[in-house]
Design an enzyme around this catalytic site. Structure first.
Site, PDB file in Angstrom:
ATOM      1  N   LYS A 194      10.528  12.114  46.456  1.00 57.56           N
ATOM      2  CA  LYS A 194      11.080  11.495  45.242  1.00 57.56           C
ATOM      3  C   LYS A 194      12.576  11.720  45.151  1.00 57.56           C
ATOM      4  CE  LYS A 194      11.485  15.577  43.030  1.00 57.56           C
ATOM      5  NZ  LYS A 194      12.679  16.180  42.396  1.00 57.56           N
ATOM      6  N   ASP A 247       7.272  13.163  38.420  1.00 58.29           N
ATOM      7  CA  ASP A 247       8.486  13.752  38.965  1.00 58.29           C
ATOM      8  C   ASP A 247       9.474  12.674  39.413  1.00 58.29           C
ATOM      9  OD1 ASP A 247      10.116  15.856  39.563  1.00 58.29           O
ATOM     10  OD2 ASP A 247       8.976  16.586  41.266  1.00 58.29           O
TER      11      ASP A 247
END
Length: 345
Positions: A194, A247
């Site tokens: 991410k 996230d």
């Protein structure tokens, strides 16, 4: 839970914030670092102003620069050091640790060269008779918000449920809540990858694009993160949970994210070397982009956004040219990546 002695390795922003959570829960917290001035500041002034200018820490939180002293009689060790030094610090821990402990980590990255996850590094360097199964502490969280006790929900992942449950109880309180899972691969790959997408999201903002583009890169970024993670053995459902999409949202949309800020600066035309020098903290997304690109090539996984970010960072390709290349890719069905994931299971 009764008071535990916990060693937190790494007095950075996240290590400091997690130390405060543990201290709030009544545990004895020892922060270890290798910068004498920082250690002295924590002990004498109860501040860590490089990361938090206006925060005063509880005076019960003690900092150490002697690793053996830090680890004496502790019941758990939390690694919160940059990925690139995790193996080195793990070797040092193995040399001085003389009793079995619960090993946790809250770092987010993949090792350059080996492409290994952090839990794998810890398993390799710390003998099994000295540790539990590794527990990964990860999810949507900014240290800047946790340190002021803002509501935070994250994940504790371990191959052993009892170890994950121990860590869940160790951290959980009125403002900090953990969920358990056994999908270590999913949580770690989501945490690392991410950061790459966050760099891209920041770059779009720096270029002046709006919310449409933000939604697109987060959604399509999640698709390619999931493709790679599932190919590595993860459960696809993990990527729609806290450590996945959660996230990604928090890291890909916030000025608190150093990866987003790095991308934003790239989008505004700043040089990478200057960005890294000015940040004052490790930008994990930069090194992880290289690892992710190499993994995608090796495993033959389609990761066009990651490849585009790699070409900008490591091949000096123009950002706008990379965006045009992405937009003009062969038209596809949105559900193709779901079919590919099912085929990998």
């Amino acid at each position: 839970m009764a008071q535990k002695k916990i060693a937190v390795l790494g007095p950075g922003s996240w290590g400091t914030a997690l130390s405060q959570v543990l201290n709030d829960n009544g545990h004895e917290v020892r922060i270890w670092g290798n910068i004498p001035e920082q250690i002295a500041e924590i002990n004498n002034k109860h501040t860590n102003t490089h990361f938090f200018k206006d925060i005063v820490l509880d005076d019960k939180i003690k900092a150490y620069d002697d690793l053996k002293q830090t680890l004496a009689d502790v019941e758990a060790i939390l690694f919160v050091v940059p990925t690139k030094v995790t193996r080195l610090v793990a070797k040092q821990v193995a040399e001085v640790l003389d009793h079995k402990v619960v090993i946790m980590h809250a770092s987010k990255g993949l090792e350059q060269g080996t492409h290994k996850r952090i839990s794998t590094i810890l398993e390799e360097e710390i003998p099994s008779d000295l540790r539990s199964e590794i527990v990964v502490v990860s999810g949507p969280s900014h240290a800047e918000e946790t340190i002021v006790r803002d509501l935070t929900l994250i994940t504790a992942a371990s191959k052993n449920h009892a170890d994950a449950k121990f860590v869940q109880e160790l951290f959980s309180n009125d403002y900090f809540r953990l969920y358990t899972t056994d999908d270590v691969i999913g949580v770690e790959t989501a945490a690392a990858l991410k950061n790459v997408i966050a760099v891209g999201a920041g770059a779009l903002h720096g270029l002046g694009f709006g919310d449409n583009a933000k939604a697109a890169i987060i959604t399509r970024g999640l698709a390619e993160i999931t493709r790679l993670g599932v190919a590595m053995g993860a459960n696809p459902m993990t990527y729609i949970g806290l450590s996945g999409v959660g996230d990604l949202i928090v890291t890909g949309t916030s000025v608190h994210s150093r990866n987003w800020r790095a991308g934003d600066a790239l989008g505004r035309g700043e040089k990478l070397a200057d960005i890294e020098a000015n940040m004052g903290m490790i930008i994990e997304g930069i090194s992880t982009t290289k690892v992710a690109h190499e993994l995608a090539q090796t495993m033959h996984i389609d990761m066009p956004i990651t490849d585009a970010i790699y070409s900008v960072i490591y091949e000096n390709k123009d950002i706008r040219e990379s965006i045009v290349t992405l937009m003009r890719r062969e038209a596809r069905s949105e559900n193709e990546y779901i079919i590919e994931i099912k085929g990998l299971n």
